[in-house]
Design an enzyme around this catalytic site. Structure first.
Site, PDB file in Angstrom:
ATOM      1  N   ASP A   1      14.293  -1.191  -0.236  1.00  0.00           N
ATOM      2  CA  ASP A   1      14.989  -1.021   0.933  1.00  0.00           C
ATOM      3  C   ASP A   1      15.938  -2.609   0.490  1.00  0.00           C
ATOM      4  OD1 ASP A   1      14.639  -0.531   4.192  1.00  0.00           O
ATOM      5  OD2 ASP A   1      14.526  -2.476   3.947  1.00  0.00           O
TER       6      ASP A   1
ATOM      7  N   ASP B   1       4.651   3.511   6.403  1.00  0.00           N
ATOM      8  CA  ASP B   1       3.981   3.141   7.655  1.00  0.00           C
ATOM      9  C   ASP B   1       4.865   2.837   8.696  1.00  0.00           C
ATOM     10  OD1 ASP B   1       4.136   0.471   6.467  1.00  0.00           O
ATOM     11  OD2 ASP B   1       2.707  -0.114   7.941  1.00  0.00           O
TER      12      ASP B   1
ATOM     13  N   LYS C   1       0.984  -1.035  -0.033  1.00  0.00           N
ATOM     14  CA  LYS C   1      -0.007   0.084  -0.075  1.00  0.00           C
ATOM     15  C   LYS C   1       1.046   1.318   0.076  1.00  0.00           C
ATOM     16  CE  LYS C   1      -2.759  -2.194   3.435  1.00  0.00           C
ATOM     17  NZ  LYS C   1      -3.127  -2.082   5.023  1.00  0.00           N
ATOM     18  N   GLY C   2       2.115   1.182   0.274  1.00  0.00           N
ATOM     19  CA  GLY C   2       2.941   2.185   0.538  1.00  0.00           C
ATOM     20  C   GLY C   2       3.110   3.249  -0.438  1.00  0.00           C
TER      21      GLY C   2
ATOM     22  N   ASP D   1       7.328   3.373  -3.142  1.00  0.00           N
ATOM     23  CA  ASP D   1       7.910   4.177  -2.124  1.00  0.00           C
ATOM     24  C   ASP D   1       9.023   4.011  -1.646  1.00  0.00           C
ATOM     25  OD1 ASP D   1       6.825   1.674  -1.003  1.00  0.00           O
ATOM     26  OD2 ASP D   1       5.982   2.714   0.830  1.00  0.00           O
TER      27      ASP D   1
HETATM   28  C1  PRP Z   1       7.662  -1.842   1.383  1.00  0.00           C
HETATM   29  C2  PRP Z   1       7.822  -1.405   0.126  1.00  0.00           C
HETATM   30  C3  PRP Z   1       8.368  -2.091  -0.830  1.00  0.00           C
HETATM   31  C4  PRP Z   1       8.894  -3.049   0.172  1.00  0.00           C
HETATM   32  C5  PRP Z   1      10.343  -2.714  -0.281  1.00  0.00           C
HETATM   33  O1  PRP Z   1       6.312  -2.354   1.450  1.00  0.00           O
HETATM   34  O2  PRP Z   1       6.500  -0.627  -0.258  1.00  0.00           O
HETATM   35  O3  PRP Z   1       7.116  -3.020  -1.490  1.00  0.00           O
HETATM   36  O4  PRP Z   1       8.822  -2.718   1.419  1.00  0.00           O
HETATM   37  O5  PRP Z   1      11.228  -3.373   0.506  1.00  0.00           O
HETATM   38  P1  PRP Z   1      12.484  -4.258   0.025  1.00  0.00           P
HETATM   39  O6  PRP Z   1      13.251  -3.345  -0.677  1.00  0.00           O
HETATM   40  O7  PRP Z   1      13.199  -4.659   1.498  1.00  0.00           O
HETATM   41  O8  PRP Z   1      11.853  -5.527  -0.511  1.00  0.00           O
HETATM   42  P2  PRP Z   1       5.719  -2.975   2.682  1.00  0.00           P
HETATM   43  O9  PRP Z   1       6.167  -4.443   2.841  1.00  0.00           O
HETATM   44  O10 PRP Z   1       6.211  -2.189   4.067  1.00  0.00           O
HETATM   45  O11 PRP Z   1       4.388  -2.834   2.712  1.00  0.00           O
HETATM   46  P3  PRP Z   1       3.344  -1.640   2.545  1.00  0.00           P
HETATM   47  O12 PRP Z   1       3.744  -0.826   1.191  1.00  0.00           O
HETATM   48  O13 PRP Z   1       2.036  -2.200   2.309  1.00  0.00           O
HETATM   49  O14 PRP Z   1       3.517  -0.805   3.737  1.00  0.00           O
END
Ligand code: PRP
Length: 181
Positions: free
Chosen positions: A104, A160, A44-45, A101
């Site tokens: 990481d 979040d 969702k981010g 978003d």
């Molecule tokens: C976050 C972001 C990416 C992912 C990146 O989503 O939106 O999809 O993590 O992380 P990575 O580079 O370690 O793979 P999250 O899992 O927090 O879900 P959300 O967007 O619903 O908050």
């Protein structure tokens, strides 16, 4: 504007984000002249970034959404991804821009990019608002990046902690006491 009580400080203000999103939109507009990209947001981010970015893109485009979760021990970013909601579009032959978003560890994103490639997309590019290179575990090629951020707990503008703070209009650093208690 009043700072949320759980925020230590603002890392990126609303104005800074707006300016950078406009620049990325202009760049994409130039790069996709004569094409019709499909913007893919991973929920969702990325919804806040997606909503702002798409309005800065001046070529016709489609949008689509997918929702994924990591497999295994509830461990975030295990690298194996389960699709909770798939795309509505058939992406064969399409020019895809994955809108995220934050990049990481790169584990989720590399899995998604590989999966989209296997579906026969004509091209796939990655657009991320934030890039946190200190946390990278697998290398992922980024085509459009908004800001490189330090390895701090960032929230807001879609991001979040425990589903809170997504609605903050800025990106802030969370007070450590919020996530250590
Ligand atoms: C976050 C972001 C990416 C992912 C990146 O989503 O939106 O999809 O993590 O992380 P990575 O580079 O370690 O793979 P999250 O899992 O927090 O879900 P959300 O967007 O619903 O908050």
């Amino acid at each position: 504007m009043e700072l949320h009580r759980d925020i230590e400080r603002i890392l990126l203000s609303e104005e800074q984000i707006k300016k950078r999103v406009a620049e990325i939109g202009q760049r994409i507009t130039l790069d996709y002249a004569g094409k019709r990209p499909l913007l893919v947001s991973v929920l969702k981010g990325s919804v806040v970034f997606m909503a702002d970015l798409m309005r800065e893109i001046k070529v016709d485009c489609d949008i689509d959404f997918m929702s994924v979760s990591s497999y295994g021990n509830g461990q975030k970013s295990s690298g194996v991804v389960r699709i909770l909601k798939d795309l509505d579009h058939d992406i064969a032959g399409r020019d895809i821009i994955v809108v995220e978003d934050i990049l990481d560890s790169g584990l989720t994103l590399s899995y998604i990019l590989e999966m989209l490639k296997n579906r026969g997309a004509a091209s796939i590019r990655l657009c991320t608002l934030l890039d946190k290179p200190d946390r990278r575990r697998v290398s992922v090629a980024v085509d459009y990046s908004g800001f490189t951020v330090p390895d701090e707990f960032v929230v807001g503008y879609g991001l979040d902690y425990g589903e809170t703070y997504r609605n903050l209009p800025y990106i802030g650093i969370l007070k450590p006491e919020v996530y250590t208690k």
